[in-house]
Design a protein around this motif. Structure first.
Motif, PDB file in Angstrom:
ATOM      1  N   ALA A 141      45.949  42.602  48.249  1.00 23.05           N
ATOM      2  CA  ALA A 141      45.410  41.425  47.286  1.00 23.05           C
ATOM      3  C   ALA A 141      44.287  41.678  46.404  1.00 23.05           C
ATOM      4  O   ALA A 141      43.840  40.953  45.456  1.00 23.05           O
ATOM      5  CB  ALA A 141      45.262  40.047  47.980  1.00 23.05           C
ATOM      6  N   GLN A 142      43.469  42.701  46.754  1.00 21.07           N
ATOM      7  CA  GLN A 142      42.252  43.280  46.154  1.00 21.07           C
ATOM      8  C   GLN A 142      41.026  42.083  46.401  1.00 21.07           C
ATOM      9  O   GLN A 142      40.552  41.802  45.373  1.00 21.07           O
ATOM     10  CB  GLN A 142      42.464  43.768  44.896  1.00 21.07           C
ATOM     11  N   LYS A 197      40.244  30.438  42.539  1.00 19.69           N
ATOM     12  CA  LYS A 197      40.682  30.803  41.054  1.00 19.69           C
ATOM     13  C   LYS A 197      42.135  31.243  41.077  1.00 19.69           C
ATOM     14  O   LYS A 197      42.753  31.902  41.800  1.00 19.69           O
ATOM     15  CB  LYS A 197      39.697  31.924  40.704  1.00 19.69           C
ATOM     16  N   GLY A 198      42.588  31.049  39.788  1.00 24.31           N
ATOM     17  CA  GLY A 198      44.025  31.666  39.556  1.00 24.31           C
ATOM     18  C   GLY A 198      44.183  33.234  39.791  1.00 24.31           C
ATOM     19  O   GLY A 198      45.423  33.445  40.214  1.00 24.31           O
ATOM     20  N   LEU A 199      43.310  33.897  39.439  1.00 22.28           N
ATOM     21  CA  LEU A 199      43.345  35.354  39.544  1.00 22.28           C
ATOM     22  C   LEU A 199      43.475  35.679  41.221  1.00 22.28           C
ATOM     23  O   LEU A 199      44.426  36.579  41.412  1.00 22.28           O
ATOM     24  CB  LEU A 199      42.271  36.142  38.913  1.00 22.28           C
ATOM     25  N   VAL A 200      42.738  35.112  41.943  1.00 20.90           N
ATOM     26  CA  VAL A 200      42.733  35.391  43.420  1.00 20.90           C
ATOM     27  C   VAL A 200      44.266  35.013  44.004  1.00 20.90           C
ATOM     28  O   VAL A 200      44.843  35.493  44.740  1.00 20.90           O
ATOM     29  CB  VAL A 200      41.698  34.726  44.180  1.00 20.90           C
ATOM     30  N   LEU A 201      44.564  33.638  43.619  1.00 16.70           N
ATOM     31  CA  LEU A 201      45.933  33.146  43.903  1.00 16.70           C
ATOM     32  C   LEU A 201      46.798  34.216  43.632  1.00 16.70           C
ATOM     33  O   LEU A 201      48.005  34.322  44.396  1.00 16.70           O
ATOM     34  CB  LEU A 201      46.172  31.868  43.350  1.00 16.70           C
ATOM     35  N   ALA A 202      46.794  34.498  42.230  1.00 13.26           N
ATOM     36  CA  ALA A 202      47.952  35.531  41.760  1.00 13.26           C
ATOM     37  C   ALA A 202      47.846  36.774  42.739  1.00 13.26           C
ATOM     38  O   ALA A 202      48.987  37.218  42.931  1.00 13.26           O
ATOM     39  CB  ALA A 202      47.810  35.750  40.314  1.00 13.26           C
ATOM     40  N   GLU A 253      53.592  29.741  42.779  1.00 13.82           N
ATOM     41  CA  GLU A 253      53.966  28.330  43.166  1.00 13.82           C
ATOM     42  C   GLU A 253      54.137  27.871  44.592  1.00 13.82           C
ATOM     43  O   GLU A 253      53.923  26.793  44.812  1.00 13.82           O
ATOM     44  CB  GLU A 253      55.259  27.788  42.502  1.00 13.82           C
ATOM     45  N   TYR A 254      54.265  29.009  45.488  1.00 17.68           N
ATOM     46  CA  TYR A 254      54.499  28.722  46.739  1.00 17.68           C
ATOM     47  C   TYR A 254      53.228  28.314  47.365  1.00 17.68           C
ATOM     48  O   TYR A 254      53.048  27.595  48.084  1.00 17.68           O
ATOM     49  CB  TYR A 254      55.159  30.030  47.404  1.00 17.68           C
ATOM     50  N   LEU A 255      52.192  29.294  46.947  1.00 20.41           N
ATOM     51  CA  LEU A 255      50.811  29.090  47.527  1.00 20.41           C
ATOM     52  C   LEU A 255      50.383  27.829  46.960  1.00 20.41           C
ATOM     53  O   LEU A 255      49.574  27.147  47.742  1.00 20.41           O
ATOM     54  CB  LEU A 255      50.093  30.373  47.105  1.00 20.41           C
ATOM     55  N   ASP A 292      53.370  38.089  34.542  1.00 16.31           N
ATOM     56  CA  ASP A 292      52.360  37.448  33.389  1.00 16.31           C
ATOM     57  C   ASP A 292      52.375  36.113  34.130  1.00 16.31           C
ATOM     58  O   ASP A 292      53.375  35.416  34.326  1.00 16.31           O
ATOM     59  CB  ASP A 292      53.063  37.483  32.247  1.00 16.31           C
ATOM     60  N   SER A 293      51.230  35.652  34.197  1.00 18.29           N
ATOM     61  CA  SER A 293      51.007  33.916  34.498  1.00 18.29           C
ATOM     62  C   SER A 293      51.942  33.060  33.900  1.00 18.29           C
ATOM     63  O   SER A 293      52.142  32.006  34.399  1.00 18.29           O
ATOM     64  CB  SER A 293      49.734  33.774  34.548  1.00 18.29           C
TER      65      SER A 293
END
Length: 151
Positions: free
Chosen positions: A38-39, A59-64, A75-77, A106-107
């Protein structure tokens, strides 16, 4: 709370940390491997799985990144972060022309009303032509063996 079947990786109403641990274990990853894929810092994974950090704070990037590493839709997270269950039919949508296998989609493709890629106009899909859900870390469908993208 246990999943309804071994293949069901959708949130079942359990907290985010429990959900992440369940999926991580189903993917046969340890916490260090998840953090690497996940970096993100290992501390982030440890704090999430222990419940010290709630999903709404991410943050959205971490979640992605975590979603991609776990091979689940963002969406699951989000659902697990709010403690709600989600239907298995929801999944990541991808553009077969623009998506590079092994990367985060792409988000904008993940929006509930997204039907077309904003880059090229192609329709978004969440399954292979054979009906199997697209795996974000794979280049080929595990069911039929065909490549996801025409790259």
């Amino acid at each position: 709370m246990a999943a309804s079947s071994p293949l069901d990786i959708s949130p079942q109403g359990e907290p985010l940390g429990e959900y992440m641990a369940r999926v991580r274990e189903a993917r046969r990853m340890n916490k260090t491997e998840l953090a690497r894929r996940a970096q993100v810092h290992l501390t982030t994974i440890l704090r999430l799985e222990s419940g010290q950090v709630k999903g709404q704070k991410l943050k959205g990037l971490v979640l992605a990144r975590i979603a991609t590493a776990l091979q689940v839709p963002v969406e699951y997270l989000r659902a697990a972060g709010s403690g709600t269950a989600i239907e298995m039919s929801q999944s990541n949508k991808i553009c077969l022309r623009c998506w590079v296998p092994g990367t985060s989609p792409d988000s904008r493709w993940g929006f509930a009303d997204a039907k077309f890629c904003l880059r090229c106009g192609e329709g978004l899909v969440s399954t292979c032509a054979c009906g199997e859900l697209v795996l974000l870390r794979a280049k080929f469908c595990p069911e039929c063996g065909k490549g996801y993208c025409g790259h």
